[in-house]
Design a protein around this motif. Structure first.
Motif, mmCIF file in Angstrom:
data_model
loop_
_atom_site.group_PDB
_atom_site.id
_atom_site.type_symbol
_atom_site.label_atom_id
_atom_site.label_comp_id
_atom_site.label_asym_id
_atom_site.label_seq_id
_atom_site.Cartn_x
_atom_site.Cartn_y
_atom_site.Cartn_z
ATOM 1 N N ILE A 144 0.852 -1.195 0.000
ATOM 2 C CA ILE A 144 0.000 0.000 0.000
ATOM 3 C C ILE A 144 0.897 1.258 0.000
ATOM 4 O O ILE A 144 1.848 1.357 0.785
ATOM 5 C CB ILE A 144 -0.928 0.018 1.236
ATOM 6 N N LEU A 145 0.499 2.136 -0.916
ATOM 7 C CA LEU A 145 1.238 3.411 -1.021
ATOM 8 C C LEU A 145 0.724 4.372 0.049
ATOM 9 O O LEU A 145 -0.472 4.650 0.139
ATOM 10 C CB LEU A 145 1.048 4.030 -2.404
ATOM 11 N N GLU A 146 1.615 4.860 0.885
ATOM 12 C CA GLU A 146 1.209 5.781 1.958
ATOM 13 C C GLU A 146 1.467 7.275 1.580
ATOM 14 O O GLU A 146 0.685 8.152 1.926
ATOM 15 C CB GLU A 146 1.985 5.461 3.239
ATOM 16 N N LYS A 147 2.483 7.507 0.854
ATOM 17 C CA LYS A 147 2.819 8.895 0.474
ATOM 18 C C LYS A 147 2.910 8.973 -1.030
ATOM 19 O O LYS A 147 3.273 7.982 -1.682
ATOM 20 C CB LYS A 147 4.152 9.305 1.101
ATOM 21 N N PRO A 148 2.510 10.098 -1.642
ATOM 22 C CA PRO A 148 2.596 10.247 -3.100
ATOM 23 C C PRO A 148 4.036 10.071 -3.584
ATOM 24 O O PRO A 148 4.992 10.338 -2.874
ATOM 25 C CB PRO A 148 2.098 11.674 -3.341
ATOM 26 N N LEU A 149 4.097 9.582 -4.802
ATOM 27 C CA LEU A 149 5.412 9.307 -5.374
ATOM 28 C C LEU A 149 5.862 10.476 -6.234
ATOM 29 O O LEU A 149 5.063 11.162 -6.858
ATOM 30 C CB LEU A 149 5.351 8.045 -6.226
ATOM 31 N N ASP A 150 7.123 10.667 -6.270
ATOM 32 C CA ASP A 150 7.711 11.702 -7.112
ATOM 33 C C ASP A 150 8.914 11.066 -7.811
ATOM 34 O O ASP A 150 9.934 10.785 -7.207
ATOM 35 C CB ASP A 150 8.148 12.898 -6.244
ATOM 36 N N ARG A 151 8.661 10.789 -9.105
ATOM 37 C CA ARG A 151 9.688 10.083 -9.848
ATOM 38 C C ARG A 151 10.972 10.883 -9.914
ATOM 39 O O ARG A 151 12.068 10.335 -9.947
ATOM 40 C CB ARG A 151 9.200 9.783 -11.260
ATOM 41 N N GLU A 152 10.803 12.282 -9.862
ATOM 42 C CA GLU A 152 11.966 13.142 -9.976
ATOM 43 C C GLU A 152 12.811 13.066 -8.703
ATOM 44 O O GLU A 152 14.033 13.256 -8.742
ATOM 45 C CB GLU A 152 11.568 14.582 -10.222
ATOM 46 N N GLN A 153 12.191 12.713 -7.585
ATOM 47 C CA GLN A 153 12.952 12.579 -6.341
ATOM 48 C C GLN A 153 13.483 11.135 -6.173
ATOM 49 O O GLN A 153 14.644 10.939 -5.887
ATOM 50 C CB GLN A 153 12.078 12.964 -5.125
ATOM 51 N N ASP A 154 12.589 10.172 -6.296
ATOM 52 C CA ASP A 154 12.974 8.754 -6.148
ATOM 53 C C ASP A 154 12.396 7.975 -7.317
ATOM 54 O O ASP A 154 11.188 7.776 -7.407
ATOM 55 C CB ASP A 154 12.439 8.168 -4.837
#
Length: 845
Positions: free
Chosen positions: A191-201
């Protein structure tokens, strides 16, 4: 009606009790897997309610229904022991209930106990993921709380020993959500808890750990590599959420089972769908193949209905953007008749005694077919021409029992072919050949080659001589056919059989224990018994007939003249006889028989060989020519008699013949020939003196005789005195009856008549033909006034009674000691048969 109902109800109860005694009794035990070989599972004596020795006495056997014998029954103690290592996961897979079925079979009477052995799970398996690394691609526009299903780990253990929880390595964006289904399976979602940021990770590396609940706890890990992608807002969707198909077992590799299909509304790379197995056991990968592009599911491994009847698999469709959809495929396996029936022999009673009673158990066996339904139903049969019959019992157990009597002498062993056929299509059969040997019992007595054995032995045999042999056979074998020969008690010639013959107890050879004499024993019979060595012993008897063959071992014996007599035998011969005159007859006998007793006579030596002859067959001594004045006054004959044996034997006798002018003196003095032989026969002067005196005496006697004849004619009461018959003494070694019709050595009777005058003590002797004036002797049975007439006048025979008594006494005294002397021919009729070794004395007149 109520009574009838109660009776029927009682019968049903009895029938139920009877059936329950035959049907199996179930016993339940449990044992943990991986237990050491030889470990005790339980003791069955208490549960079976049996004594310690009853298991071995009833030939208890543990029969396993699986291919391997995991347990062993100790019939001495009743302990149920582990025979092979048990792996629950290999036997039962993921089934919660793992049972090993076996049966304890008791005989006499037959009883079957069913044992259900529950295999308990232990924590011996570590959780495993299908892959060590999992790749996830997640769009960066995925909202928090989005769920990403992860593949669960597989733990072959069950219950508390299976996977109980999952953990995820610490991170800021993801967590795990573990859910348990009603069937006990655990699913884990990321389960994803925090939004993803491809530019960061753009990438995350996480460690997923599966933890079981066993003691000690075991864990398995897998690496999750998450790649952050651009947005993809449509996931693939299958046309069916569940696919159901049927597959025949033993389908060849590459057989198409079904084809799954999913669609994605996206375009481009996000619409490219790939198919894969999702959350399936490892065996699914070995049995089935899923085409990633087409979605076709084909057969990869061997499909066996007997191992698994159905398979369930989850199919995952993933698009190019990382979104996925799922469906379920259920494959039901159809049974094929691909297993032949199997025959398992429990016990064989071999060798089997030939006198076993009917219904005796020969073979106990069971039949098993791994197929199901009609394919697993079997029919068992044997040959029809056997003395055995099959009887079905419970749980596919069969008994082969005796239905007709056995006879080892006819058939010593049987090869029983048991044929088992199932009812599938096509029908499969299997055979099992069972070798049954028949052991021998002593049920056949010995049998001789013949009931009467004819044997021959020469007389005068050496003691210990082999006569012959007797043979008997016995249809039994080994000790039952070992024969012992013996002689039964009996008598031979007044003595026991055992003193004459003996028999070898092993070979049956007959031996003579003593030398046999044909003249005493011509043949004899004895009884021989053959006894076997079985239990009980059996015997049979046979008769032996031994014939003694005669040998020429007896020399002829003279009856007349009597052989070995001290007194010489003299015969009187009238000088006026002609050629062919019968003087006497010599008689001899032979103790042998047959041609050994055929006798022939020969004149061995004579004073004048040309004067006398003897019949070669009848022994008659006759004159060959008339006597002359030159012939000597005494003739000495040496007669030899020979038999016809090989080699021939002979005996000799001496006979003296005295030529006389007439028979005027019935009381002839005994002439001692042995003394006369020493007299000087050359004194001519002595003879002239004697002749002169004789002529004078004859003249005087003639005058006296003439007067006596005249007086005799006047006496009408004159009678003749017949000499009493006299028989020669019987020799102790001569048989009583010497008659033999073959030789004819003495076949006629000769009568010698004597007429005695009453007063002058002179007598006249005549043979068959009257050569000188004689009178026939009057039969004493004739009346006293009967007259006897002669060819010529005789002197007066009347005298006083005193003279008659004197003359009769003189003849009696003379005849008694002189059976071979000078007076032996007077009043004798001699007849004998010398061929057979026996003699008949003929009457004297």
């Amino acid at each position: 009606m109520e009574d009838c109902f109660r009776i029927k109800q009682g019968l049903y109860i009895l029938l139920l009790l009877f059936i329950s005694g035959i049907l199996c009794v179930s016993i339940h035990y449990s044992v943990p897997e991986e237990k050491k070989i030889g470990s005790i599972v339980a003791n069955v004596l208490t549960d079976l309610k049996l004594g310690i020795k009853e298991l071995s006495a009833r030939r208890a056997q543990l029969v396993s229904k699986s291919s391997k014998q995991f347990f062993h029954l100790d019939t001495n103690s009743g302990n149920l022991l582990i025979n092979e290592k048990i792996d629950r996961e290999v036997l039962c897979g993921q089934n919660e209930l793992c049972l090993l079925e076996c049966e304890i079979v008791l005989q006499n009477p037959l009883r079957i106990y069913s044992i259900d052995m529950k295999i308990e799970d232990v924590n011996d398996n570590t959780p495993k993921f299908s892959k060590k690394d999992f790749q996830l691609e997640i769009s960066e526009h995925v909202l928090p709380n989005a769920r990403f299903p992860l593949e669960s780990a597989q733990d072959e253990d069950l219950g508390e020993n299976s996977i109980q929880n999952y953990t995820l390595s610490p991170n800021e964006h993801f967590r795990l959500d573990v859910e348990s289904n009603m069937d006990g399976s655990i699913y884990v979602d990321l389960i994803l808890e925090k939004p993803l940021d491809r530019e960061q990770d753009s990438h995350f590396g996480l460690t997923l750990t599966a933890v079981d609940g066993g003691i000690p706890r075991r864990t398995g890990t897998a690496q999750i590599h998450i790649k952050i992608l651009d947005i993809n807002d449509n996931s693939p969707q299958f046309t069916q959420s569940e696919y159901k198909v049927r597959l025949k077992e033993n389908s060849p590799q590459g057989t198409l089972i079904t084809r799954v299909e999913a669609k994605d509304l996206d375009f481009g790379s996000n619409a490219l769908i790939t198919y894969s197995f999702h959350r399936v056991p490892e065996k699914i990968y070995k049995l089935f193949h899923l085409n990633e592009v087409s979605g076709e599911i084909t057969v990869l491994g061997e499909i066996d209905y007997e191992k698994e009847t159905s398979y369930a698999m989850n199919i995952k469709a993933t698009d190019g953007g990382g979104l996925s959809g799922h469906c379920k495929v259920l494959v039901e396996v159809e049974d094929m008749n691909d297993n032949s029936p199997e025959v398992s022999v429990i016990s064989i009673n071999s060798p089997l005694p030939e006198n076993s009673p009917l219904e005796t158990l020969v073979v106990l066996f069971s039949v098993k077919d791994q197929d199901s339904g009609e394919n697993g139903r079997t029919v068992c049969s044997t040959e029809m021409n056997l003395p055995f019959v099959l009887k079905a019992t419970v749980n596919n157990y069969y008994q082969l029992v005796i239905q007709s009597p056995l006879d080892r002498e006819k058939v010593a062993e049987y090869n029983v072919t048991i044929t088992v056929m199932d009812r599938g299509s096509p029908r499969l059969t299997s055979t099992r050949i069972i070798h049954v040997q028949i052991s021998d019992v002593n049920d056949n007595p010995p049998v001789f080659e013949t009931s009467l054995f004819e044997m021959q032995v020469q007389e005068n045999n050496i003691p210990g001589l082999l006569i012959s042999s007797v043979q008997a056979t016995d249809r039994d074998t080994e000790q039952n056919a070992k024969l012992t020969y013996s002689l039964l008690p009996g008598n031979i010639g007044g003595g026991p059989v055992a003193s004459y013959i003996s028999i070898n107890s092993e070979t049956g050879n007959m031996y003579a224990l003593r030398s046999l004499d044909y003249e005493k024993i011509k043949d004899f019979r004895a009884t021989v018994r053959a006894t076997d060595s079985g239990t009980p012993t059996l015997s049979s008897d046979a008769i032996i007939h031994v014939t003694v063959i005669d040998e020429n071992d007896n020399a002829p014996f003279f009856l007349y003249p009597l052989q070995n007599n001290t007194s010489p035998c003299n015969e009187l011969l009238p000088k006026m006889t002609e050629a062919g005159y019968l003087i006497t007859k010599v008689v001899a006998v032979d103790g042998d028989s047959g041609q050994n007793s055929w006798l022939s006579y020969e004149l061995l030596k004579a004073t004048d060989p040309g004067l006398f002859s003897i019949g070669a067959q009848n022994g008659e001594v006759k004159t060959r020519r008339p006597l002359t004045e030159r012939d000597t006054s005494k003739q000495k004959l040496v007669i030899v008699v020979r038999d016809n044996g090989v080699p021939p034997q002979s005996s000799t006798a001496m006979l003296n013949i005295l030529p006389v002018d007439g028979f005027s003196d019935p009381y002839l003095k005994v002439v001692d020939v042995r003394q006369q032989e020493h007299e000087d026969e050359g004194a001519l002067t002595t003879y002239l003196v004697i002749c002169l005196a004789s002529v004078s005496s004859v003249f005087l006697i003639c005058i006296i005789s003439y007067v006596a004849i005249k007086m005799c004619r006047k006496d009408t009461q004159g009678s003749f005195i017949a000499a009493a018959p006299h028989f020669p003494p019987v020799m102790p070694d001569i048989p009583e009856n010497c008659t033999d019709s073959q030789s004819g050595s003495l076949s006629r009777n000769y009568q010698y008549d004597v007429c005695l005058t009453g007063g002058s003590l002179s007598s006249e002797f005549r043979f068959l033909r009257p050569l000188i004036p004689v009178f026939s002797v009057v039969d004493p049975n004739f009346p006293a006034n009967h007259k006897t007439s002669g060819s010529q006048d005789l002197p007066d025979c009347s005298e006083d009674n005193k003279s008659k008594e004197q003359v009769q006494a003189s003849l009696t005294e003379d005849a008694a000691p002189r059976s071979g002397g000078p007076g032996c021919t007077v009043n004798q009729a001699i007849g004998a048969n010398a061929n057979s070794g026996q003699n008949d004395w003929l009457s004297y007149q």
